[in-house]
Design a protein around this motif. Structure first.
Motif, short mmCIF file in Angstrom:
data_model
loop_
_atom_site.label_atom_id
_atom_site.label_comp_id
_atom_site.label_asym_id
_atom_site.label_seq_id
_atom_site.Cartn_x
_atom_site.Cartn_y
_atom_site.Cartn_z
N PRO A 41 -24.08 1.95 -23.58
CA PRO A 41 -25.47 1.54 -22.79
C PRO A 41 -26.00 0.45 -23.44
CG PRO A 41 -25.30 3.33 -25.13
CD PRO A 41 -23.86 2.45 -24.60
N LEU A 46 -24.24 5.82 -19.00
CA LEU A 46 -25.70 7.30 -19.21
C LEU A 46 -24.15 8.27 -19.06
CD1 LEU A 46 -27.53 6.34 -15.95
CD2 LEU A 46 -27.90 6.26 -18.61
N VAL A 89 -28.98 10.86 -20.39
CA VAL A 89 -29.65 10.41 -18.59
C VAL A 89 -31.04 11.25 -18.52
CG1 VAL A 89 -29.00 12.64 -17.05
CG2 VAL A 89 -29.38 10.30 -16.59
N ALA A 141 -33.39 8.49 -20.44
CA ALA A 141 -33.69 7.69 -19.56
C ALA A 141 -34.61 7.88 -18.85
CB ALA A 141 -32.25 6.85 -18.96
N VAL A 201 -30.04 6.07 -10.89
CA VAL A 201 -28.81 6.17 -12.11
C VAL A 201 -27.84 6.40 -10.97
CG1 VAL A 201 -30.66 7.46 -13.07
CG2 VAL A 201 -29.35 9.22 -12.24
N VAL A 220 -23.71 6.70 -12.72
CA VAL A 220 -22.87 6.76 -13.35
C VAL A 220 -21.41 6.89 -13.45
CG1 VAL A 220 -22.26 9.49 -12.80
CG2 VAL A 220 -22.06 9.23 -15.61
#
Length: 224
Positions: free
Chosen positions: A149, A173, A178, A181, A190, A192
């Motif tokens: 991160p 993440l 998450v 965030a 997002v 991942v």
């Protein structure tokens, strides 16, 4: 649907580095908006254009097939385009804006940023103003965030507010962070990869489901 369809109360979700039919089926069943295919041979998550084409054939309409490239040559790029029906390109190397625009040939594209302590957000978004989205990843050795991160609090509030419809947040993440965030930054999407793996390059359907559930919980939680 699709990764870059911005909605203030529904964060879009991309799972990157999928390599098997089981990966695809699990991601789709969990409710993903996009899946990423890595066309970078040094990566443990890399796939060939032919494998990607086979996997993309399993995607329902509305789920983006994202092609991740790192400083690809014209020949390498065209080899992908010739067989894999990519709907969205992700430039993850040192590609100048003109190269991204030329290779994308009118298709939407994302430019990844390797965010370190002195990252110049305004300069980046101005330089890549023609990008459809900006993917914020951690600055590490090599390309890709490596599951690391970065300091989300370091993102200028004015910048994130102005660019939220184009921000894809990545970098370390997982289902545990998450939600924070999303609450802090309200990005469009997002992204991942390692956060839903049991080992490098091996996706876990349970972790994918938990990640997507965490996003939906965050979306349904009023901001403080």
């Amino acid at each position: 649907m699709g990764l870059l369809t911005y909605s203030a109360n529904r964060t879009r979700i991309k799972i990157c580095g999928l390599r098997t039919p089981a990966d695809i089926d699990s991601a789709v069943a969990a409710g993903v908006d996009a899946v990423g295919f890595v066309f970078y041979p040094p990566s443990p998550r890399a796939v060939t254009p032919n494998i990607a084409a086979s996997l993309i054939s399993r995607l329902p309409a509305g789920v983006d097939a994202v092609g991740l490239v790192v400083n690809a040559s014209d020949a390498q790029f065209e080899a992908i385009r010739a067989v894999a029906p990519i709907t969205l390109w992700q430039f993850h190397g040192d590609e100048p804006p003109a190269v991204c625009q030329r290779l994308a040939q009118g298709q939407p594209w994302i430019k990844a940023a390797r965010v370190g302590g002195q990252f110049a957000y305004d300069d980046f978004s101005i330089q890549y103003s023609q990008a459809n989205a900006f993917l914020l990843d951690a600055l590490v050795e090599g390309y890709g965030g490596g599951g690391v991160p970065f300091d989300w609090q370091g993102i200028p509030q004015e910048w994130i507010s102005a660019n939220a419809p184009r921000v894809v947040l990545s970098g370390g993440l997982n289902a545990h962070n998450v939600g924070e965030a999303i609450t802090r930054l309200h990005p469009c999407a997002v992204d991942v990869s390692s956060g839903v793996e049991i080992s490098k390059g091996i996706k876990d359907p349970v972790l994918m489901k938990q990640f997507i559930e965490a996003v939906r919980i965050a979306d349904a939680t009023p901001s403080p």
